[in-house]
Each structure stands twice: as structure tokens, then as C-alpha cells.
Design a protein around this motif. Sequence first.
Motif, PDB file in Angstrom:
ATOM      1  N   GLU A 187      38.918  52.354  39.310  1.00 24.85           N
ATOM      2  CA  GLU A 187      40.357  52.496  39.064  1.00 24.85           C
ATOM      3  C   GLU A 187      41.153  51.944  40.238  1.00 24.85           C
ATOM      4  O   GLU A 187      42.165  51.259  40.058  1.00 24.85           O
ATOM      5  CB  GLU A 187      40.698  53.976  38.847  1.00 24.85           C
ATOM      6  CG  GLU A 187      42.141  54.226  38.443  1.00 24.85           C
ATOM      7  CD  GLU A 187      42.401  55.701  38.213  1.00 24.85           C
ATOM      8  OE1 GLU A 187      43.127  56.304  39.024  1.00 24.85           O
ATOM      9  OE2 GLU A 187      41.851  56.249  37.231  1.00 24.85           O
ATOM     10  N   LEU A 188      40.691  52.231  41.457  1.00 27.31           N
ATOM     11  CA  LEU A 188      41.355  51.718  42.658  1.00 27.31           C
ATOM     12  C   LEU A 188      41.243  50.196  42.734  1.00 27.31           C
ATOM     13  O   LEU A 188      42.189  49.497  43.106  1.00 27.31           O
ATOM     14  CB  LEU A 188      40.758  52.352  43.913  1.00 27.31           C
ATOM     15  CG  LEU A 188      40.982  53.856  44.110  1.00 27.31           C
ATOM     16  CD1 LEU A 188      40.325  54.328  45.397  1.00 27.31           C
ATOM     17  CD2 LEU A 188      42.470  54.203  44.116  1.00 27.31           C
ATOM     18  N   ARG A 230      43.651  48.638  40.381  1.00 30.31           N
ATOM     19  CA  ARG A 230      45.013  48.787  40.900  1.00 30.31           C
ATOM     20  C   ARG A 230      45.323  47.704  41.926  1.00 30.31           C
ATOM     21  O   ARG A 230      46.393  47.085  41.899  1.00 30.31           O
ATOM     22  CB  ARG A 230      45.181  50.169  41.535  1.00 30.31           C
ATOM     23  CG  ARG A 230      46.620  50.532  41.830  1.00 30.31           C
ATOM     24  CD  ARG A 230      46.696  51.962  42.292  1.00 30.31           C
ATOM     25  NE  ARG A 230      46.687  52.039  43.742  1.00 30.31           N
ATOM     26  CZ  ARG A 230      46.526  53.166  44.414  1.00 30.31           C
ATOM     27  NH1 ARG A 230      46.295  54.288  43.770  1.00 30.31           N
ATOM     28  NH2 ARG A 230      46.560  53.171  45.734  1.00 30.31           N
ATOM     29  N   ASP A 263      45.572  44.281  40.148  1.00 25.67           N
ATOM     30  CA  ASP A 263      46.828  44.181  39.395  1.00 25.67           C
ATOM     31  C   ASP A 263      47.987  43.827  40.320  1.00 25.67           C
ATOM     32  O   ASP A 263      48.800  42.939  40.018  1.00 25.67           O
ATOM     33  CB  ASP A 263      47.101  45.501  38.680  1.00 25.67           C
ATOM     34  CG  ASP A 263      48.373  45.434  37.850  1.00 25.67           C
ATOM     35  OD1 ASP A 263      48.435  44.590  36.940  1.00 25.67           O
ATOM     36  OD2 ASP A 263      49.312  46.219  38.129  1.00 25.67           O
ATOM     37  N   LYS A 264      48.070  44.494  41.452  1.00 31.32           N
ATOM     38  CA  LYS A 264      49.131  44.208  42.418  1.00 31.32           C
ATOM     39  C   LYS A 264      48.966  42.809  43.014  1.00 31.32           C
ATOM     40  O   LYS A 264      49.937  42.086  43.230  1.00 31.32           O
ATOM     41  CB  LYS A 264      49.115  45.248  43.542  1.00 31.32           C
ATOM     42  CG  LYS A 264      49.657  46.603  43.133  1.00 31.32           C
ATOM     43  CD  LYS A 264      49.685  47.520  44.343  1.00 31.32           C
ATOM     44  CE  LYS A 264      50.206  48.885  43.964  1.00 31.32           C
ATOM     45  NZ  LYS A 264      50.232  49.797  45.128  1.00 31.32           N
ATOM     46  N   SER A 296      49.954  53.893  46.754  1.00 27.43           N
ATOM     47  CA  SER A 296      49.902  54.251  45.330  1.00 27.43           C
ATOM     48  C   SER A 296      51.154  53.740  44.614  1.00 27.43           C
ATOM     49  O   SER A 296      52.226  53.578  45.226  1.00 27.43           O
ATOM     50  CB  SER A 296      49.794  55.768  45.166  1.00 27.43           C
ATOM     51  OG  SER A 296      51.016  56.401  45.503  1.00 27.43           O
ATOM     52  N   ASP A 297      51.023  53.504  43.309  1.00 25.94           N
ATOM     53  CA  ASP A 297      52.153  53.022  42.515  1.00 25.94           C
ATOM     54  C   ASP A 297      53.324  53.992  42.599  1.00 25.94           C
ATOM     55  O   ASP A 297      54.488  53.587  42.657  1.00 25.94           O
ATOM     56  CB  ASP A 297      51.727  52.845  41.048  1.00 25.94           C
ATOM     57  CG  ASP A 297      50.737  51.697  40.873  1.00 25.94           C
ATOM     58  OD1 ASP A 297      50.730  50.793  41.740  1.00 25.94           O
ATOM     59  OD2 ASP A 297      49.976  51.707  39.896  1.00 25.94           O
TER      60      ASP A 297
END
Length: 307
Positions: free
Chosen positions: A152-153, A156, A159-160, A229-230
Amino acid sequence: MKIVIIFLISIFYNNLVFAIDIKIKAKVNNEIITNIDIDHEKKYLVFLNPKLVELNNEKIEEIAKNSLITELVKKKELNLLVNLDQNKEIIDVLQNTFLKKKKIKSEKEYLEILKNRGLNYKKIRKKFQIEGLWNQLIYKKFYSNIKINKEELRLRILDKFENSEKKYEYNLSEIVFKESSNESLENLIKKINKNINSIGFENSANMFSISSSAKNGGLIGWINELQISDNINKNIKNLKINSFSEPIKISGSYIIIKINDKRVFKEKINIEDQLNSLISQETNRQLNNFSIIFYKKLKKNLDINEY
């Protein structure tokens, strides 16, 4: 003649000792904290966060006393488990890390700074020792409870990385706090914001933050946006330098973030390095939460009196 001189010296030093008005300011079970201890702690905390001098003496004394109570609570638990006269290596590692953070080039320079500030070298080494052993204890006790979804990390970060032309890094400070059974969350937030506006973010971190960064005025340092974090990123990305966020809900607590500085991240990004760094941060965050809970449990079971 020699006996007379020794006698006179003895009288002089005895009078000097009695001239110092020593007062007990707090007790943790059978261990006392005196005004002398608090004076040294004040100097140490001002060394860590120079902006503390902007507060009145009474407030600095309160912060120093609470800091010493925290140290004694940890020390009592550690005394049951380890020999505090050993573990020199961990002290050296923490001291070297501290010198780098303070941009002190050598131990000689460090000793000179301590001397000029009236700080005791051995006492500060003991502080490093207690903090280092406490962190080791928390790691051993709670590491198996840490939950991290590495994939998951990774997603993330990817994606960024793929959806942002410019990558930024921030120099951040934090105030981490929990809801209190004695005060509404709304009133606590108002109190923290009022203090930030009147005495500054760093001093408010010393007073209110439950994070390990509190003694350093809440300073986190430089961190790039891929490691944020988002939830936090969306709350700080439009903030100007020297401004701070609204309280952000994180697991089990709240955080207020201040942006000290911001710049474009120009280094070549290695996804695996970023992932490992993010895992390390998340691990430390969860361990810090366990540390707070465990400390409060220990403190509750001790007889603590303040005078």
C-alpha cells in the motif's frame, strides 16, 4: 598552621553549601526533584530550544519539572530491567546524532558549549542513556504489534511520483496531542492555538506536544512529500512558510504541522529508498504511540507529588 587553613577552608565550603537554598519541588515515589535539578534542566531545554527564553521563568520551570518527572518515570522502569551503569555504546550513538543535529563539529567544541552554558556533561550523557534504553525497551516490547502494509505504501509513493511534475520537500515542526478526559477537544485546540499565537509554535510544542520531538520545539526537519501521508499532505501543501495547519486527525491523536521552509526536491528519486524511509517513519510513529500509552500507564501507578 596547615590545620588552621584546612579548618578555614572547611568552614568556607560548609557555609557555601548552606547558603544555597535547596527546595524539594517534586517527588516520584522516593526520588526527589529539587530546584537545583530544575535549574539545570531549564538550561538544557533552552539549549535544545533557544526560543524558550521568550517565556516567563515560572512557565520554563513548569516545563523543566515535567521533563524531569518524565525522565524519572522512565528511569524507574529501566532500573528494573537493565544496568544503567552500562550501555556506553548507545550513549555515544545518540550523542553523535545530537551533535550533528546541532551542527557541532567536535566533542571539544561540545564540551566548551556545555561549560559556557553551565551544563553538566555527565548528566546529559545520562539523559541520552535513559532515552536510548527507553526506545530500545519500547521497540522490544511492541515491535510485534506494528502493522504496516508495504505494498500500500509502495503504491502511494508511485502514485505521487507519477502524478506530480515537481516534488517538494518541507522543513516541518509538529505538535502532537490527544483528547483529554478533563477538557473538551474544542477548548484544548483553542488553548494550543492561543499559545502558538502568543508564545510561538516551538514553545507551544514544549508545553503541549506528546511527541518525542517536543524537547526540540517540535522540530521534525526536512522530509519530502513522497514520505508524507495523503491526509497530512493535503492539509499543508497550500500553506505558506512559517504558517501552520489546522489540527489533523491521525491514529489515536491529532497533529498540528508548521512549515518552516519549503523547496523543490531535486535529487534523483529511488522508489525503494523512499519506501524504506516511509516504512521507518511509520514504524517510529506507531512505536511513539505505544511509548505514550505505556508511559502513561507507568506514571499512573507511581506516587507523584509536586510542591
